[in-house]
Design a protein around this motif. Structure first.
Motif, PDB file in Angstrom:
ATOM      1  N   UNK A  64      25.072  41.621  35.617  1.00  0.00           N
ATOM      2  CA  UNK A  64      25.761  41.786  34.342  1.00  0.00           C
ATOM      3  C   UNK A  64      25.262  40.741  33.362  1.00  0.00           C
ATOM      4  N   UNK A  65      25.332  41.066  32.077  1.00  0.00           N
ATOM      5  CA  UNK A  65      24.934  40.114  31.045  1.00  0.00           C
ATOM      6  C   UNK A  65      25.735  40.358  29.773  1.00  0.00           C
ATOM      7  N   UNK A  66      25.818  39.325  28.974  1.00  0.00           N
ATOM      8  CA  UNK A  66      26.533  39.412  27.707  1.00  0.00           C
ATOM      9  C   UNK A  66      25.688  40.171  26.688  1.00  0.00           C
ATOM     10  N   UNK A  67      26.296  41.109  25.991  1.00  0.00           N
ATOM     11  CA  UNK A  67      25.604  41.872  24.953  1.00  0.00           C
ATOM     12  C   UNK A  67      25.712  41.118  23.629  1.00  0.00           C
ATOM     13  N   UNK A  68      24.567  40.718  23.097  1.00  0.00           N
ATOM     14  CA  UNK A  68      24.521  40.006  21.828  1.00  0.00           C
ATOM     15  C   UNK A  68      23.341  40.527  21.016  1.00  0.00           C
ATOM     16  N   UNK A  69      23.166  39.962  19.840  1.00  0.00           N
ATOM     17  CA  UNK A  69      22.034  40.358  18.993  1.00  0.00           C
ATOM     18  C   UNK A  69      20.706  39.898  19.561  1.00  0.00           C
ATOM     19  N   UNK A  70      20.734  39.052  20.611  1.00  0.00           N
ATOM     20  CA  UNK A  70      19.484  38.566  21.203  1.00  0.00           C
ATOM     21  C   UNK A  70      19.341  38.945  22.677  1.00  0.00           C
ATOM     22  N   UNK A  83      15.828  36.655  15.257  1.00  0.00           N
ATOM     23  CA  UNK A  83      16.365  37.441  16.353  1.00  0.00           C
ATOM     24  C   UNK A  83      15.462  38.627  16.697  1.00  0.00           C
ATOM     25  N   UNK A  84      14.239  38.293  17.076  1.00  0.00           N
ATOM     26  CA  UNK A  84      13.284  39.307  17.506  1.00  0.00           C
ATOM     27  C   UNK A  84      12.731  38.929  18.872  1.00  0.00           C
ATOM     28  N   UNK A  85      12.538  39.919  19.754  1.00  0.00           N
ATOM     29  CA  UNK A  85      12.012  39.626  21.092  1.00  0.00           C
ATOM     30  C   UNK A  85      10.574  39.124  21.016  1.00  0.00           C
ATOM     31  N   UNK A 138       8.885  56.684  34.548  1.00  0.00           N
ATOM     32  CA  UNK A 138      10.057  56.538  33.684  1.00  0.00           C
ATOM     33  C   UNK A 138      10.229  55.084  33.251  1.00  0.00           C
ATOM     34  N   UNK A 139      10.823  54.908  32.065  1.00  0.00           N
ATOM     35  CA  UNK A 139      11.020  53.555  31.537  1.00  0.00           C
ATOM     36  C   UNK A 139      12.107  53.569  30.471  1.00  0.00           C
ATOM     37  N   UNK A 140      12.624  52.397  30.173  1.00  0.00           N
ATOM     38  CA  UNK A 140      13.533  52.181  29.044  1.00  0.00           C
ATOM     39  C   UNK A 140      13.016  50.947  28.318  1.00  0.00           C
ATOM     40  N   UNK A 141      12.523  51.135  27.106  1.00  0.00           N
ATOM     41  CA  UNK A 141      11.804  50.072  26.402  1.00  0.00           C
ATOM     42  C   UNK A 141      12.755  49.058  25.769  1.00  0.00           C
ATOM     43  N   UNK A 142      12.184  48.058  25.134  1.00  0.00           N
ATOM     44  CA  UNK A 142      12.915  46.881  24.667  1.00  0.00           C
ATOM     45  C   UNK A 142      14.014  47.244  23.661  1.00  0.00           C
ATOM     46  N   UNK A 143      15.242  46.775  23.940  1.00  0.00           N
ATOM     47  CA  UNK A 143      16.386  46.974  23.065  1.00  0.00           C
ATOM     48  C   UNK A 143      17.411  45.890  23.380  1.00  0.00           C
ATOM     49  N   UNK A 144      18.489  45.824  22.586  1.00  0.00           N
ATOM     50  CA  UNK A 144      19.464  44.749  22.797  1.00  0.00           C
ATOM     51  C   UNK A 144      20.832  45.226  23.274  1.00  0.00           C
ATOM     52  N   UNK A 145      21.085  46.540  23.341  1.00  0.00           N
ATOM     53  CA  UNK A 145      22.346  47.140  23.801  1.00  0.00           C
ATOM     54  C   UNK A 145      23.485  47.027  22.793  1.00  0.00           C
ATOM     55  N   UNK A 146      23.288  46.352  21.680  1.00  0.00           N
ATOM     56  CA  UNK A 146      24.381  46.178  20.724  1.00  0.00           C
ATOM     57  C   UNK A 146      24.777  47.516  20.100  1.00  0.00           C
TER      58      UNK A 146
END
Length: 491
Positions: free
Chosen positions: A210-216, A192-194, A149-157
């Motif tokens: 915890x982390x701040x949800x931003x465009x990056x 703003x790309x990984x 199982x996995x959850x691939x690259x995203x930003x949560x925004x």
């Protein structure tokens, strides 16, 4: 090619005991004024702060790790109560795991107590440390990640998400070798790309991140490699006033090329003679017109297949990784390192002879998508690339894909794909825009040409190739990769 069912449930659905009024307290370190002030200053300046049980770091984006957030006794209660809930199977281009519904309606004493802690004391503490205004909305679910199982690259925004959090309820023996790390990506300035994973956080039992949800805030849950453990967690988001989201950086459209003149002799010499038989052609065309897709097995002569496969496995051949990670990750052949043989094969698939053969196979009139422009004169066009696929590779669906708005014929020719199984991933999935159900699945098959006609309302992705692909043993191939000559032809 096959259909796949995507959603399901696992585990019994059990009515839990009534919620009690258990009051949890924040860890003592978070109640210490001096520690809180250090963290507030560190957060405001994106500095690193390290205490005995709290680690705050400013890069690649602001995030915090709190060790022993809850007592082991309480975490064990959570683990027991969560085991009685129903977990829905979640699987698409981005992820594969199991998850509960929102736990705001759960009536387990331990889940209620944890939710109350988050909504009251933790929310107030977060506002004090981060300065981010939060409302009383807190989304909470529980997730299980098992082998592959996995959850691939995203930003949560999304909507009003401002702070993401995860409480880990993993076995105490969890190590980096088990996978399932929370990977954080650096991002390019401006676009703003990984770019790459620069930090991997171990899902340590009873720790809260915890982390701040931003465009990056690009991150992923790395594939779970352990086959005898499961990665259980509770997570979600604190909400607040939404931030203005930067406009997405449009990807340049790959230039379309007119066909390469000729190559009639090569096509005749390389392609299986059965695909020139008039009765076979007529049946294939009828099947394609009925289904808009077809798989042509043994497409090239066997000796030619061996020659090309050997050439693609050459050690001096250079493969370049593609990106960005929130859209795709696979390898594309470097045109400067191509052998003459591979160059000729790529040109053959983009040649006048191949266009005409594909037209007879499909019944399509292949001509320029730019019909009507003065410089096109109705000349057929295409674009393509030679790809290598192996463990960890994938593509994701995204609205900004410049090629999603056109009608086209997808052509996927597979090499070195003997005994490839859909369980490995690596299959191509076609989905209608706005829908979850797959329209079609194309599983790689050696020396097979898959043809799929898609319209502007159809999206496609290549499913993440998981670690089980490494078990595939083939003579002369120990890296478990396969090759694809991909081309898109336009009417």
């Amino acid at each position: 090619m096959s259909k796949r069912r995507k959603e399901g449930t696992s585990g019994p659905h059990v009515k839990l005991a009534k919620c009690d009024q258990t009051q949890l307290q924040l860890p003592a370190a978070l109640q210490d004024e001096e520690t809180t002030e250090k963290l507030r200053e560190g957060w405001s300046q994106s500095l690193d702060v390290e205490t005995s049980c709290v680690t705050l770091q400013g890069k690649p984006f602001r995030h915090c790790i709190i060790k022993n957030y809850l007592t082991e006794e309480f975490v064990a209660k959570l683990e027991t109560d969560l085991s009685q809930l129903s977990f829905n199977t979640k699987s698409n281009d981005l992820y594969s795991f199991k998850q509960t519904n929102d736990l705001k309606t759960a009536d387990s004493p331990s889940i209620c107590a944890f939710a109350s802690l988050l909504k009251e004391k933790m929310r107030n503490w977060l506002m004090e440390v981060t300065g981010i205004p939060l409302n009383d909305k807190v989304a909470i679910t529980s997730s299980i990640y098992e082998h592959t199982d996995t959850l691939l690259c995203h930003d949560d925004e999304l909507e009003e998400r401002r702070i993401a959090f995860i409480l880990y309820i993993t076995p105490p023996s969890w190590t980096m070798a088990d996978g399932g790390t929370l990977d954080l990506f650096s991002s390019s300035e401006g676009r703003l790309q990984p770019e790459k994973v620069v930090k991997s956080l171990l899902p340590t039992r009873s720790s809260l991140v915890f982390f701040e949800v931003t465009a990056s805030s690009f991150h992923q849950v790395a594939e779970v490699l352990a086959s005898d453990k499961r990665r259980l967690s509770m997570g979600g988001w604190f909400h607040g006033p939404p931030l203005a989201r930067p406009a997405p950086s449009p990807e340049p459209k790959v230039p379309l090329k007119p066909w390469t003149d000729g190559y009639f002799d090569m096509v005749e010499d390389w392609v299986n003679p059965m695909y020139f038989d008039e009765e076979v052609l007529a049946q294939i065309q009828q099947d394609f017109e009925d289904d808009s897709e077809i798989l042509l097995e043994d497409f090239l002569k066997e000796d030619k297949v061996q020659m090309v496969t050997t050439a693609l496995q050459a050690k001096d051949l250079q493969w370049n990784p593609t990106g960005p990670f929130n859209k795709r990750h696979y390898e594309q052949i470097d045109s400067t390192s191509l052998s003459e043989l591979v160059q000729q094969v790529t040109k053959m698939f983009q040649s006048e002879a191949m266009f005409l053969l594909l037209g007879r196979l499909t019944g399509l009139t292949l001509q320029s998508e730019e019909e009507g422009e003065e410089d096109s004169h109705g000349t057929p066009k295409c674009w393509g690339e030679v790809r290598r696929w192996r463990h960890g590779h994938y593509t994701l669906m995204h609205d900004e894909d410049p090629h999603n708005n056109d009608f086209c014929l997808d052509s996927m020719f597979y090499l070195n794909a003997q005994d490839w199984k859909s369980d490995y991933g690596g299959y191509v999935s076609y989905i209608a825009k706005g829908e979850d159900e797959e329209l079609l699945t194309v599983v790689p098959k050696n020396n097979a040409l898959a043809l799929v006609y898609r319209d502007s309302d159809t999206l496609r992705f290549v499913k993440y190739i998981n670690t089980t692909a490494m078990d595939r043993q083939m003579s002369g191939n120990q890296d478990s990769s396969f090759f694809e000559v991909y081309n898109a032809y336009y009417e």
